[in-house]
Design a protein around this motif. Structure first.
Motif, PDB file in Angstrom:
ATOM      1  N   ASP A   1       0.888  -1.153   0.000  1.00 52.11           N
ATOM      2  CA  ASP A   1       0.000   0.000   0.000  1.00 52.11           C
ATOM      3  C   ASP A   1       0.930   1.207   0.000  1.00 52.11           C
ATOM      4  O   ASP A   1       1.979   1.194   0.648  1.00 52.11           O
ATOM      5  N   LEU A   2       0.579   2.252  -0.733  1.00 51.34           N
ATOM      6  CA  LEU A   2       1.447   3.418  -0.803  1.00 51.34           C
ATOM      7  C   LEU A   2       1.625   4.018   0.589  1.00 51.34           C
ATOM      8  O   LEU A   2       0.655   4.163   1.336  1.00 51.34           O
ATOM      9  N   PRO A   3       2.864   4.370   0.939  1.00 53.17           N
ATOM     10  CA  PRO A   3       3.100   4.945   2.266  1.00 53.17           C
ATOM     11  C   PRO A   3       2.539   6.361   2.362  1.00 53.17           C
ATOM     12  O   PRO A   3       2.707   7.167   1.451  1.00 53.17           O
ATOM     13  N   THR A   4       1.864   6.645   3.451  1.00 52.29           N
ATOM     14  CA  THR A   4       1.302   7.972   3.680  1.00 52.29           C
ATOM     15  C   THR A   4       1.733   8.479   5.046  1.00 52.29           C
ATOM     16  O   THR A   4       2.179   7.715   5.895  1.00 52.29           O
TER      17      THR A   4
ATOM     18  N   ASP B   1       4.046   9.738   1.784  1.00 51.47           N
ATOM     19  CA  ASP B   1       5.283   9.847   2.557  1.00 51.47           C
ATOM     20  C   ASP B   1       6.426   9.668   1.556  1.00 51.47           C
ATOM     21  O   ASP B   1       6.839   8.543   1.258  1.00 51.47           O
ATOM     22  N   VAL B   2       6.913  10.776   1.010  1.00 52.24           N
ATOM     23  CA  VAL B   2       7.898  10.713  -0.070  1.00 52.24           C
ATOM     24  C   VAL B   2       9.212  10.075   0.391  1.00 52.24           C
ATOM     25  O   VAL B   2       9.875   9.405  -0.402  1.00 52.24           O
ATOM     26  N   ALA B   3       9.598  10.260   1.638  1.00 53.70           N
ATOM     27  CA  ALA B   3      10.835   9.647   2.127  1.00 53.70           C
ATOM     28  C   ALA B   3      10.707   8.122   2.130  1.00 53.70           C
ATOM     29  O   ALA B   3      11.594   7.402   1.651  1.00 53.70           O
ATOM     30  N   ALA B   4       9.603   7.621   2.661  1.00 51.87           N
ATOM     31  CA  ALA B   4       9.373   6.171   2.695  1.00 51.87           C
ATOM     32  C   ALA B   4       9.225   5.620   1.279  1.00 51.87           C
ATOM     33  O   ALA B   4       9.734   4.539   0.968  1.00 51.87           O
ATOM     34  N   TRP B   5       8.547   6.355   0.409  1.00 53.42           N
ATOM     35  CA  TRP B   5       8.369   5.957  -0.988  1.00 53.42           C
ATOM     36  C   TRP B   5       9.730   5.854  -1.684  1.00 53.42           C
ATOM     37  O   TRP B   5      10.028   4.877  -2.364  1.00 53.42           O
TER      38      TRP B   5
ATOM     39  N   LYS C   1      14.294   2.566  -3.874  1.00 53.83           N
ATOM     40  CA  LYS C   1      15.719   2.199  -3.845  1.00 53.83           C
ATOM     41  C   LYS C   1      15.895   0.743  -3.427  1.00 53.83           C
ATOM     42  O   LYS C   1      16.696   0.010  -4.008  1.00 53.83           O
ATOM     43  N   ARG C   2      15.147   0.329  -2.403  1.00 48.04           N
ATOM     44  CA  ARG C   2      15.296  -1.039  -1.879  1.00 48.04           C
ATOM     45  C   ARG C   2      14.970  -2.086  -2.934  1.00 48.04           C
ATOM     46  O   ARG C   2      15.666  -3.093  -3.061  1.00 48.04           O
TER      47      ARG C   2
ATOM     48  N   GLN D   1       3.671  13.723  -6.336  1.00 50.64           N
ATOM     49  CA  GLN D   1       4.676  13.298  -5.353  1.00 50.64           C
ATOM     50  C   GLN D   1       5.289  11.952  -5.735  1.00 50.64           C
ATOM     51  O   GLN D   1       6.508  11.760  -5.628  1.00 50.64           O
ATOM     52  N   LEU D   2       4.461  11.030  -6.188  1.00 50.46           N
ATOM     53  CA  LEU D   2       4.954   9.713  -6.583  1.00 50.46           C
ATOM     54  C   LEU D   2       5.912   9.825  -7.761  1.00 50.46           C
ATOM     55  O   LEU D   2       7.012   9.256  -7.744  1.00 50.46           O
TER      56      LEU D   2
END
Length: 173
Positions: free
Chosen positions: A33-36, A46-50, A55-56, A97-98
């Protein structure tokens, strides 16, 4: 090569799809689910978590559903359904943002309209369960990501990533 499919929105999802190569078959490596995160009284991506997730998984290319806000139109019961101006703005902001996060990481992306990718699978109508069932049929091992009825967003991200893989392969020929 990892292709990410994105079904955008605050309740959207993403899939990391490993394409088949000389080392093995294609498979769904992750579906989320997209991080918020909180944004005053609302939520936002949540752009940092996204970015960390992209990257991962080692995303090489992303495909995002190119959707527009729902226009005002009568539903089956005759009541008008639509997305309000505030909701439409926040939805557009989430898509931005995505995309911007992925592009900042140097990941190329492609917008695909629902009509185009769904036609590829002969999916039609508003029934999202079709997408979930098709994803389960194509990738039974992905059942761990598609347990709930509301996981149709993850299913659509899986199908979109697979569609993207097929389009990239066609262009490469």
């Amino acid at each position: 090569m990892v292709i990410v499919g994105i079904d955008p929105g605050m309740n959207g999802a993403a899939c990391a799809f490993y394409r088949a190569d000389h080392e093995g078959p294609e498979f769904v490596a992750d579906a989320i689910d997209l991080p918020t995160c909180a944004d005053n009284s609302k939520t936002q991506i949540d752009v940092a978590a996204w970015g960390r997730w992209l990257k991962r998984v080692g995303c090489a290319h992303f495909f995002i559903e190119n959707v527009t806000p729902m226009p005002s139109r009568p539903g089956a019961d005759g009541e008008r359904r639509s997305m309000g101006a505030t909701s439409a703005f926040r939805f557009g902001m989430a898509i931005g943002q995505l995309r911007a996060t992925a592009q900042t990481l140097g990941i190329p992306g492609t917008l695909v309209t629902p009509r185009v990718w769904k036609a590829y699978y002969d999916l039609s109508g508003p029934d999202k369960e079709q997408s979930r069932q098709l994803a389960l049929q194509l990738y039974p091992e992905a059942a761990i990501y598609l347990k709930r009825k509301k996981d149709h967003q993850r299913a659509e991200a899986i199908l979109l990533a697979r569609y993207g893989d097929r389009m990239l392969r066609r262009v490469a020929k």
